[in-house]
Design a protein around this motif. Structure first.
Motif, short mmCIF file in Angstrom:
data_model
loop_
_atom_site.label_atom_id
_atom_site.label_comp_id
_atom_site.label_asym_id
_atom_site.label_seq_id
_atom_site.Cartn_x
_atom_site.Cartn_y
_atom_site.Cartn_z
N ALA A 184 0.84 -1.20 0.00
CA ALA A 184 0.00 0.00 0.00
C ALA A 184 0.87 1.24 0.00
O ALA A 184 1.98 1.24 0.52
CB ALA A 184 -0.90 0.00 1.23
N ASP A 185 0.35 2.30 -0.58
CA ASP A 185 1.02 3.59 -0.54
C ASP A 185 0.83 4.16 0.85
O ASP A 185 -0.28 4.49 1.25
CB ASP A 185 0.42 4.52 -1.60
CG ASP A 185 0.98 5.92 -1.51
OD1 ASP A 185 2.01 6.12 -0.85
OD2 ASP A 185 0.38 6.82 -2.10
N MET A 186 1.90 4.26 1.62
CA MET A 186 1.79 4.72 2.99
C MET A 186 2.06 6.21 3.14
O MET A 186 2.61 6.66 4.12
CB MET A 186 2.72 3.90 3.89
CG MET A 186 2.24 2.48 4.10
SD MET A 186 0.54 2.37 4.71
CE MET A 186 0.65 3.23 6.25
N THR A 187 1.69 7.00 2.15
CA THR A 187 1.78 8.44 2.26
C THR A 187 0.56 8.91 3.02
O THR A 187 -0.45 9.30 2.45
CB THR A 187 1.85 9.10 0.87
OG1 THR A 187 2.90 8.50 0.14
CG2 THR A 187 2.08 10.58 0.98
N LEU A 188 0.65 8.83 4.33
CA LEU A 188 -0.47 9.16 5.19
C LEU A 188 -0.35 10.62 5.62
O LEU A 188 0.55 10.98 6.35
CB LEU A 188 -0.48 8.24 6.41
CG LEU A 188 -0.66 6.77 6.07
CD1 LEU A 188 -0.23 5.90 7.23
CD2 LEU A 188 -2.09 6.50 5.71
N THR A 189 -1.25 11.45 5.16
CA THR A 189 -1.20 12.86 5.50
C THR A 189 -2.34 13.27 6.41
O THR A 189 -2.40 14.39 6.86
CB THR A 189 -1.25 13.73 4.22
OG1 THR A 189 -2.44 13.41 3.52
CG2 THR A 189 -0.04 13.49 3.36
N ASN A 190 -3.25 12.35 6.69
CA ASN A 190 -4.42 12.70 7.48
C ASN A 190 -4.40 12.04 8.86
O ASN A 190 -5.39 11.56 9.34
CB ASN A 190 -5.70 12.31 6.73
CG ASN A 190 -5.77 10.81 6.44
OD1 ASN A 190 -4.75 10.15 6.41
ND2 ASN A 190 -6.95 10.30 6.23
N TRP A 191 -3.23 12.03 9.51
CA TRP A 191 -3.15 11.47 10.85
C TRP A 191 -4.04 12.27 11.79
O TRP A 191 -4.09 13.49 11.72
CB TRP A 191 -1.71 11.52 11.36
CG TRP A 191 -0.80 10.54 10.70
CD1 TRP A 191 0.07 10.81 9.68
CD2 TRP A 191 -0.68 9.16 10.98
NE1 TRP A 191 0.73 9.66 9.31
CE2 TRP A 191 0.29 8.62 10.10
CE3 TRP A 191 -1.30 8.30 11.89
CZ2 TRP A 191 0.66 7.29 10.12
CZ3 TRP A 191 -0.93 6.97 11.90
CH2 TRP A 191 0.05 6.48 11.02
N GLY A 198 -4.14 6.99 10.94
CA GLY A 198 -4.08 7.55 9.59
C GLY A 198 -4.55 6.49 8.61
O GLY A 198 -4.60 5.30 8.94
N SER A 199 -4.91 6.92 7.41
CA SER A 199 -5.39 5.92 6.45
C SER A 199 -5.07 6.33 5.02
O SER A 199 -4.82 7.49 4.73
CB SER A 199 -6.89 5.70 6.60
OG SER A 199 -7.60 6.88 6.29
N THR A 200 -5.08 5.33 4.18
CA THR A 200 -5.03 5.52 2.73
C THR A 200 -6.32 4.92 2.19
O THR A 200 -7.20 4.53 2.96
CB THR A 200 -3.82 4.80 2.10
OG1 THR A 200 -4.01 3.39 2.21
CG2 THR A 200 -2.51 5.19 2.74
N SER A 201 -6.43 4.79 0.91
CA SER A 201 -7.65 4.20 0.34
C SER A 201 -7.74 2.71 0.64
O SER A 201 -8.81 2.12 0.55
CB SER A 201 -7.69 4.43 -1.16
OG SER A 201 -6.58 3.81 -1.78
N THR A 202 -6.63 2.08 1.04
CA THR A 202 -6.64 0.63 1.25
C THR A 202 -6.34 0.17 2.66
O THR A 202 -6.69 -0.95 3.02
CB THR A 202 -5.63 -0.05 0.30
OG1 THR A 202 -4.35 0.51 0.53
CG2 THR A 202 -6.03 0.13 -1.15
N VAL A 203 -5.66 0.98 3.46
CA VAL A 203 -5.25 0.54 4.79
C VAL A 203 -5.48 1.62 5.85
O VAL A 203 -5.65 2.79 5.54
CB VAL A 203 -3.75 0.14 4.83
CG1 VAL A 203 -3.48 -1.05 3.92
CG2 VAL A 203 -2.85 1.31 4.50
#
Length: 65
Positions: free
Chosen positions: A3-10, A27-32
């Motif tokens: 998964a792309d772990m560019t989490l900016t919404n912690w 934090g989350s991405t579209s998948t995790v």
């Protein structure tokens, strides 16, 4: 898990605001969904699928935690 772990919404847990030093952020991405320690952000993350996280939160709510 790839998964792309560019989490900016912690965001910090709402239960962490009562003067407690035991704080976590989610934090989350579209998948995790990821969870980390607020005081040790570089210390790593627990990463799970959205479905796993939803089941975990659901079990906490059912148990009254």
């Amino acid at each position: 898990m790839n998964a792309d772990m560019t989490l900016t919404n912690w965001r910090k847990s709402s239960r962490s605001s009562n003067g407690s030093d035991n704080c976590v952020e989610v934090g989350s991405t579209s998948t995790v969904v990821a969870v980390r320690d607020t005081k040790n952000r570089a210390g790593g993350k627990l990463v799970v699928d959205h479905e796993v996280f939803a089941a975990f939160v659901g079990s906490l709510k059912r148990d009254g935690v």
